[in-house]
Design a protein around this motif. Structure first.
Motif, PDB file in Angstrom:
ATOM      1  N   THR A 318      33.923  30.026  33.808  1.00 63.67           N
ATOM      2  CA  THR A 318      33.137  31.193  34.204  1.00 63.67           C
ATOM      3  C   THR A 318      32.833  31.104  35.700  1.00 63.67           C
ATOM      4  OG1 THR A 318      32.102  31.307  32.017  1.00 63.67           O
ATOM      5  CG2 THR A 318      31.038  32.516  33.789  1.00 63.67           C
ATOM      6  N   VAL A 319      33.109  32.201  36.402  1.00 61.54           N
ATOM      7  CA  VAL A 319      32.816  32.229  37.839  1.00 61.54           C
ATOM      8  C   VAL A 319      31.872  33.385  38.143  1.00 61.54           C
ATOM      9  CG1 VAL A 319      34.991  31.126  38.460  1.00 61.54           C
ATOM     10  CG2 VAL A 319      34.860  33.617  38.437  1.00 61.54           C
ATOM     11  N   ARG A 320      31.051  33.181  39.163  1.00 59.78           N
ATOM     12  CA  ARG A 320      30.045  34.181  39.547  1.00 59.78           C
ATOM     13  C   ARG A 320      30.364  34.680  40.958  1.00 59.78           C
ATOM     14  NH1 ARG A 320      24.467  32.425  37.722  1.00 59.78           N
ATOM     15  NH2 ARG A 320      25.424  33.204  35.798  1.00 59.78           N
ATOM     16  N   PRO A 321      30.676  35.970  41.108  1.00 60.69           N
ATOM     17  CA  PRO A 321      30.951  36.513  42.440  1.00 60.69           C
ATOM     18  C   PRO A 321      29.783  36.253  43.393  1.00 60.69           C
ATOM     19  CG  PRO A 321      31.645  38.061  40.749  1.00 60.69           C
ATOM     20  CD  PRO A 321      30.881  36.975  40.040  1.00 60.69           C
ATOM     21  N   LEU A 322      30.111  35.975  44.650  1.00 55.40           N
ATOM     22  CA  LEU A 322      29.080  35.689  45.652  1.00 55.40           C
ATOM     23  C   LEU A 322      28.186  36.895  45.885  1.00 55.40           C
ATOM     24  CD1 LEU A 322      31.266  33.728  48.239  1.00 55.40           C
ATOM     25  CD2 LEU A 322      29.825  32.808  46.412  1.00 55.40           C
ATOM     26  N   ASN A 323      28.712  38.076  45.619  1.00 55.68           N
ATOM     27  CA  ASN A 323      27.948  39.322  45.701  1.00 55.68           C
ATOM     28  C   ASN A 323      28.258  40.117  44.440  1.00 55.68           C
ATOM     29  OD1 ASN A 323      27.126  42.033  46.261  1.00 55.68           O
ATOM     30  ND2 ASN A 323      27.228  41.606  48.464  1.00 55.68           N
ATOM     31  N   PRO A 324      27.228  40.571  43.701  1.00 56.89           N
ATOM     32  CA  PRO A 324      27.504  41.314  42.469  1.00 56.89           C
ATOM     33  C   PRO A 324      28.439  42.507  42.674  1.00 56.89           C
ATOM     34  CG  PRO A 324      25.166  40.791  42.619  1.00 56.89           C
ATOM     35  CD  PRO A 324      25.776  40.411  43.930  1.00 56.89           C
ATOM     36  N   SER A 325      28.433  43.069  43.897  1.00 54.01           N
ATOM     37  CA  SER A 325      29.287  44.235  44.156  1.00 54.01           C
ATOM     38  C   SER A 325      30.772  43.867  44.145  1.00 54.01           C
ATOM     39  CB  SER A 325      28.921  44.882  45.500  1.00 54.01           C
ATOM     40  OG  SER A 325      29.307  44.038  46.585  1.00 54.01           O
ATOM     41  N   TYR A 326      31.090  42.574  44.238  1.00 56.76           N
ATOM     42  CA  TYR A 326      32.489  42.146  44.195  1.00 56.76           C
ATOM     43  C   TYR A 326      33.058  42.172  42.775  1.00 56.76           C
ATOM     44  CZ  TYR A 326      31.678  39.839  48.794  1.00 56.76           C
ATOM     45  OH  TYR A 326      31.383  39.550  50.096  1.00 56.76           O
ATOM     46  N   SER A 327      32.175  42.130  41.789  1.00 58.05           N
ATOM     47  CA  SER A 327      32.559  41.790  40.415  1.00 58.05           C
ATOM     48  C   SER A 327      33.653  42.680  39.821  1.00 58.05           C
ATOM     49  CB  SER A 327      31.326  41.812  39.508  1.00 58.05           C
ATOM     50  OG  SER A 327      31.688  41.584  38.170  1.00 58.05           O
ATOM     51  N   ARG A 328      33.450  43.989  39.877  1.00 59.81           N
ATOM     52  CA  ARG A 328      34.403  44.868  39.187  1.00 59.81           C
ATOM     53  C   ARG A 328      35.784  44.801  39.818  1.00 59.81           C
ATOM     54  NH1 ARG A 328      32.712  50.718  38.898  1.00 59.81           N
ATOM     55  NH2 ARG A 328      31.944  50.337  41.011  1.00 59.81           N
ATOM     56  N   PHE A 329      35.866  44.892  41.142  1.00 60.99           N
ATOM     57  CA  PHE A 329      37.184  44.858  41.781  1.00 60.99           C
ATOM     58  C   PHE A 329      37.837  43.492  41.580  1.00 60.99           C
ATOM     59  CE2 PHE A 329      40.351  44.238  45.014  1.00 60.99           C
ATOM     60  CZ  PHE A 329      40.996  45.462  45.070  1.00 60.99           C
ATOM     61  N   MET A 330      37.061  42.426  41.690  1.00 55.82           N
ATOM     62  CA  MET A 330      37.632  41.087  41.512  1.00 55.82           C
ATOM     63  C   MET A 330      38.167  40.920  40.087  1.00 55.82           C
ATOM     64  SD  MET A 330      35.958  37.367  42.295  1.00 55.82           S
ATOM     65  CE  MET A 330      36.948  35.883  42.084  1.00 55.82           C
ATOM     66  N   TYR A 331      37.414  41.446  39.113  1.00 57.46           N
ATOM     67  CA  TYR A 331      37.899  41.396  37.729  1.00 57.46           C
ATOM     68  C   TYR A 331      39.240  42.110  37.614  1.00 57.46           C
ATOM     69  CZ  TYR A 331      38.868  43.374  33.193  1.00 57.46           C
ATOM     70  OH  TYR A 331      39.529  43.796  32.064  1.00 57.46           O
ATOM     71  N   TYR A 332      39.336  43.326  38.124  1.00 58.49           N
ATOM     72  CA  TYR A 332      40.593  44.072  38.021  1.00 58.49           C
ATOM     73  C   TYR A 332      41.734  43.361  38.761  1.00 58.49           C
ATOM     74  CZ  TYR A 332      38.479  48.172  35.789  1.00 58.49           C
ATOM     75  OH  TYR A 332      37.858  49.029  34.906  1.00 58.49           O
ATOM     76  N   ALA A 333      41.428  42.735  39.896  1.00 59.49           N
ATOM     77  CA  ALA A 333      42.465  42.027  40.648  1.00 59.49           C
ATOM     78  C   ALA A 333      42.974  40.818  39.867  1.00 59.49           C
ATOM     79  CB  ALA A 333      41.922  41.599  42.011  1.00 59.49           C
ATOM     80  N   LEU A 334      42.075  40.053  39.277  1.00 55.27           N
ATOM     81  CA  LEU A 334      42.486  38.905  38.468  1.00 55.27           C
ATOM     82  C   LEU A 334      43.189  39.361  37.187  1.00 55.27           C
ATOM     83  CD1 LEU A 334      39.378  36.595  38.958  1.00 55.27           C
ATOM     84  CD2 LEU A 334      41.725  36.048  39.638  1.00 55.27           C
ATOM     85  N   HIS A 335      42.743  40.478  36.647  1.00 56.35           N
ATOM     86  CA  HIS A 335      43.389  41.047  35.465  1.00 56.35           C
ATOM     87  C   HIS A 335      44.827  41.460  35.804  1.00 56.35           C
ATOM     88  CE1 HIS A 335      44.038  43.158  31.775  1.00 56.35           C
ATOM     89  NE2 HIS A 335      43.886  44.368  32.281  1.00 56.35           N
ATOM     90  N   ALA A 336      45.019  42.075  36.963  1.00 55.52           N
ATOM     91  CA  ALA A 336      46.367  42.456  37.395  1.00 55.52           C
ATOM     92  C   ALA A 336      47.241  41.213  37.567  1.00 55.52           C
ATOM     93  CB  ALA A 336      46.302  43.249  38.706  1.00 55.52           C
ATOM     94  N   TYR A 337      46.665  40.151  38.138  1.00 55.31           N
ATOM     95  CA  TYR A 337      47.392  38.883  38.295  1.00 55.31           C
ATOM     96  C   TYR A 337      47.788  38.329  36.928  1.00 55.31           C
ATOM     97  CZ  TYR A 337      48.341  34.133  40.008  1.00 55.31           C
ATOM     98  OH  TYR A 337      48.922  32.924  40.321  1.00 55.31           O
ATOM     99  N   ASP A 338      46.883  38.441  35.962  1.00 50.71           N
ATOM    100  CA  ASP A 338      47.152  37.990  34.598  1.00 50.71           C
ATOM    101  C   ASP A 338      48.279  38.812  33.962  1.00 50.71           C
ATOM    102  OD1 ASP A 338      46.883  36.754  32.094  1.00 50.71           O
ATOM    103  OD2 ASP A 338      45.195  38.013  31.489  1.00 50.71           O
ATOM    104  N   LEU A 339      48.234  40.138  34.162  1.00 53.61           N
ATOM    105  CA  LEU A 339      49.273  41.011  33.600  1.00 53.61           C
ATOM    106  C   LEU A 339      50.651  40.662  34.153  1.00 53.61           C
ATOM    107  CD1 LEU A 339      47.430  44.468  33.712  1.00 53.61           C
ATOM    108  CD2 LEU A 339      47.855  43.044  31.695  1.00 53.61           C
ATOM    109  N   ARG A 340      50.686  40.138  35.374  1.00 51.93           N
ATOM    110  CA  ARG A 340      51.950  39.713  35.987  1.00 51.93           C
ATOM    111  C   ARG A 340      52.316  38.285  35.584  1.00 51.93           C
ATOM    112  NH1 ARG A 340      53.478  43.520  40.191  1.00 51.93           N
ATOM    113  NH2 ARG A 340      55.137  42.048  40.638  1.00 51.93           N
ATOM    114  N   LYS A 341      51.547  37.737  34.617  1.00 48.60           N
ATOM    115  CA  LYS A 341      51.786  36.373  34.105  1.00 48.60           C
ATOM    116  C   LYS A 341      51.648  35.322  35.203  1.00 48.60           C
ATOM    117  CE  LYS A 341      52.583  38.207  30.135  1.00 48.60           C
ATOM    118  NZ  LYS A 341      51.486  38.216  29.149  1.00 48.60           N
ATOM    119  N   GLY A 342      50.727  35.570  36.116  1.00 45.69           N
ATOM    120  CA  GLY A 342      50.557  34.680  37.252  1.00 45.69           C
ATOM    121  C   GLY A 342      50.008  33.309  36.904  1.00 45.69           C
TER     122      GLY A 342
END
Length: 418
Positions: A318-342
């Motif tokens: 579990t990781v905690r974004p340094l700023n709560p405003s980062y959370s949604r975009f960071m989630y989608y970015a990591l999700h996209a990385y996951d979808l690419r089987k990264g």
């Protein structure tokens, strides 16, 4: 209206007055023909209540030391999976073979005394299974069942002509329902593929297709908008470990299909820890990463985002974004990385696990604050819209399956005349 009688058998209730009852062992005998010398290579398996072909050369799934220990079965044989009755009360446990092949000897295979018995007997045992009849019959640590016990199950038994008529009716109706379910399932897969393509496109290319682009220098990203930056995941979030000592939190969460969802902490199904005090306390905006078993499981979605406080297994990172405003975009970015089987290929150890110490170096696209929020808003809305469409299709599938089960039960017990 046909005359009915009390069958005297709880799972059957009333049956037509002219119908007989037969014990399963009066209609079929167990068959054991070991595949010695590999006389047969057509590998079969019992999956979702159907006996299906499998590729004998495939390397996924559990493999035996030798297929010579498997049983040779033939058309009209009925396959029964009587293992693990205690823990698994969802699987369909009865199937009917339509071709010669081999199947694991862990299953019980029975051969009807007359091939004409096969279809009706299969539907009758299937109806018994749908009524959860096998559960509670088993013995041993994992609640196994043998034919010696199962052969005493009482089944409804109409005359020859009516058995064939019922089997013909159910063959036709079940095939029709199965086709409708398959169509809905294909539609769901199309929705999911569409959702994945949107997430990947918007996270890597943005909302405006007319802006200048640049080579990101990162393989999974390709070109990104020229004004975007790149950030390592570890520059945006830190790992958080807060043990649930003293059971300070009881809101149990789990990562399922890429979403962090509530679970009933008092439920007894699934794997349970010795104590929930070993779980981690997480909060809204935390991002959950499942980095276990990367070698064997390349289908699961491995990234989720918490929207509430709760506890989750410490097997996840579990990781905690340094700023709560980062959370949604960071989630989608990591999700996209996951979808690419990264994540696959990054892990270490026997089961290919991954730690935050390695994952924190993953490079993510990073637009400005306002654009990140716009992208997250767009994806929230679009993904929610697609998820609702998927849920509607899933509801249709559930209704079709319930109708099929009802139809089978009513037909084989004579409550529906065909």
């Amino acid at each position: 209206m046909r005359e009915m009688k009390d069958s005297g058998v709880e799972w059957l209730g009333e049956v037509p007055a002219e119908w007989a009852l037969r014990q399963a062992g009066q209609l079929a005998v167990q068959t054991k023909v070991p595949n010695e010398g590999m006389i047969e290579t057509n590998l079969l398996s019992l999956s979702y209540g159907k006996v299906k072909r499998r590729d004998i050369n495939a390397t996924d799934g559990l493999l035996p030391a030798s297929f010579e220990t498997y049983n040779v079965i033939g058309p009209n044989d009925i396959v029964l999976r009587f293992t693990d009755l205690q823990n698994d009360q969802k699987s369909l446990r009865v199937g009917r073979a339509t071709e010669r092949g081999i199947i694991t000897s862990a299953y019980v295979t029975v051969r009807p005394l007359n091939p004409s018995y096969s279809r009706f007997m299969y539907y009758a045992l299937h109806a018994y299974d749908l009524r959860k009849g096998f559960y509670g019959m088993g013995a041993g640590v994992r609640q196994g069942l043998k034919w010696q016990e199962a052969k005493y199950i009482k089944l409804p038994w109409p005359g020859d002509a009516e058995r064939d008529r019922i089997a013909d009716f159910l063959d036709e109706k079940c095939d029709e329902i199965d086709r409708a379910v398959s169509a809905a399932e294909r539609s769901i897969e199309e929705y999911k593929a569409y959702k994945n393509s949107i997430v990947n496109q918007i996270i890597t290319k943005g909302l405006n297709s007319n802006v200048p682009m640049k080579d990101s220098g990162v393989e999974w990203l390709g070109e990104v908008p020229a004004e975007w930056a790149l950030r390592q995941a570890g520059q945006l979030a830190v790992q958080t470990k807060v043990p649930n000592e003293g059971m300070i939190e009881t809101n149990l969460l789990s990562l399922s299909y890429g979403k962090v969802k509530r679970r009933d902490i008092n439920a007894t199904d699934g794997l349970l820890p010795a104590s929930f005090e070993t779980y981690n306390v997480i909060g809204p905006n935390d991002i959950v990463l499942r980095f276990t078993d990367l070698q064997n499981d390349q289908k699961s979605l491995r990234v989720g985002r918490a929207t509430e406080r709760g506890i989750i297994t410490s097997a996840y990172v579990t990781v905690r974004p340094l700023n709560p405003s980062y959370s949604r975009f960071m989630y989608y970015a990591l999700h996209a990385y996951d979808l690419r089987k990264g994540f696959y290929g990054m892990g270490a150890g026997v089961r290919q696990g991954l730690k935050w110490q390695e994952a924190k170096y993953i490079k993510l696209p990073w637009p400005g604050d306002a654009e990140r929020d716009r992208i997250a808003d767009f994806l929230d809305e679009k993904c929610d819209e697609i998820d609702r469409a998927v849920s509607a299709k899933q509801a249709i599938i559930a209704d079709l399956k319930a109708y099929k089960q009802s139809l089978i039960y009513e037909a084989v017990t004579g409550k529906r005349e065909v």
